[in-house]
Design an enzyme around this catalytic site. Sequence first.
Site, PDB file in Angstrom:
ATOM      1  N   TYR A 178     -17.687  64.132  47.587  1.00  0.00           N
ATOM      2  CA  TYR A 178     -18.737  63.898  48.580  1.00  0.00           C
ATOM      3  C   TYR A 178     -19.738  62.840  48.112  1.00  0.00           C
ATOM      4  CZ  TYR A 178     -17.489  67.408  52.047  1.00  0.00           C
ATOM      5  OH  TYR A 178     -16.862  68.107  53.041  1.00  0.00           O
TER       6      TYR A 178
ATOM      7  N   LYS B 280      -9.431  71.881  37.931  1.00  0.00           N
ATOM      8  CA  LYS B 280      -8.118  71.290  37.681  1.00  0.00           C
ATOM      9  C   LYS B 280      -8.171  70.528  36.357  1.00  0.00           C
ATOM     10  CE  LYS B 280      -3.852  70.525  39.095  1.00  0.00           C
ATOM     11  NZ  LYS B 280      -2.857  71.619  39.086  1.00  0.00           N
TER      12      LYS B 280
ATOM     13  N   ASP C 254      -5.088  75.410  41.697  1.00  0.00           N
ATOM     14  CA  ASP C 254      -3.922  75.768  42.504  1.00  0.00           C
ATOM     15  C   ASP C 254      -3.543  77.232  42.322  1.00  0.00           C
ATOM     16  OD1 ASP C 254      -1.342  74.859  40.282  1.00  0.00           O
ATOM     17  OD2 ASP C 254      -3.438  74.325  39.988  1.00  0.00           O
TER      18      ASP C 254
ATOM     19  N   ASP D 239     -14.296  73.484  48.944  1.00  0.00           N
ATOM     20  CA  ASP D 239     -13.977  73.258  50.350  1.00  0.00           C
ATOM     21  C   ASP D 239     -12.689  73.986  50.722  1.00  0.00           C
ATOM     22  OD1 ASP D 239     -14.484  72.239  52.844  1.00  0.00           O
ATOM     23  OD2 ASP D 239     -14.031  70.162  52.352  1.00  0.00           O
TER      24      ASP D 239
END
Length: 455
Positions: free
Chosen positions: A150, A220, A320, A344
């Site tokens: 963002y 991640k 994930d 998100d």
Amino acid sequence: MEGQKITIEKGELKVPDNPVIPFIEGDGTGPDIWRAAVRVFDAAVEKAYKGDRQIFWKEVYAGENSFNKTGKWLPQQTIDSFREYLVGIKGPLTTPVGGGIRSLNVALRQTLDLYVCLRPVKYISGVPSPVKRPDKVDMVIFRENSEDIYAGIEWKSGSDEMRTLINFLEDKMNVKKIRFPETSGIGIKPISKEGSKRLIRAAINYALQEKRKSVTLVHKGNIMKFTEGAFKNWGYELAREEFRDQVVTERESWIIDNKDRKPEISPEDNARKVEPGYDMMTKSQQADVKAEVEETLKLTPTHGNGKWKTKLMIKDVIADIALQQVLTRADEFEVIATMNLNGDYLSDALAAQVGGIGIAPGANINYITGHAIFEATHGTAPKYAGLDQVNPGSVILSGAMMFKYLGWTEVHDLIWNGIVKTIAQKRVTYDYHRQMEGAELLKCSEFGTAIIENM
């Protein structure tokens, strides 16, 4: 009685009995939703405090409504009002078409530095769900709001700027990983130590205050070691430095529990239990794990003999895997701290499990300055505008969050209990009615009335 400003002193909100709260009605279905929601808010305040407290609502403008009135999508006066009165609430806003502001919601967050996107996700019994055990979902997501994609910087494929950047990366930075440099677009996402730590600090403070059992850092970092991996590392660093007596990391719990169960266990055998591949490590790697064991066992006076079980658990999960586990073992997550993009995905995926974003609340908060904007998490749905049809639950529950933030917990509880009871009665708007056998179809306004009746 006139309204007064909310203030903040030494990090603590000072809320008068008659606070001024700026609100943006919203575009599309926003007016329908707001009319239902504000009646619920006022009724709950009246029921809780019998006239001793009252909200003074101050309308401000943004979005399509504002553009039609003033020619501006986000007037400075609106920003100034949120800045002056600290706490506000808003409906869904239209995203401007064309150049200029990419997103009004993002513009408000960045202008006021609302670095926490707070998304509680909790199942309400009776709400239709696509999963078998939605009742296991009861978690709060702290999504970093000011960095990551963002605040990202992008260069368009084929542009002069893109060619300049590619040349710089290949010639000056010795980057050889760009597979198709002639057609690639490139984006950069910033993740800072300061931004990460203030987000994770807010999550840990919240978890301690609400007596939650764990904070999970979702990242991640196995791939992006210097951005998302750094977020994880800074999180653990912060927990140890600022909350040492109140927290235990997952690895620390393993080490201490090994010692509790077998007091005579050696540091090396403890290391083997913590790291199954210990015997295949290099001598240097083994030394690091043994040092970690020895350092952790210094916590024995405060964390040993089972005391660690009373502490807030700090752990981490790869993004994930987290998206899988919030489906298969949702009850293992309580508070999640993560970056913008991961948050998100997670918040919307979880909202789907408990009835969709039509009833998902949200807030954007700066816990340092006290500024907060509570908001609908769904879009404007213009084809339903003016039909008095849509579910007002997202704004109503966001308002309940707002009252809890103000310390008016009685109002929060009345609103929450009113919604729970109304849904239990199967008196719902069209989105749930079509999925619930034997339900009574209510208009948007009627749903608000039913909540008030059930407080």
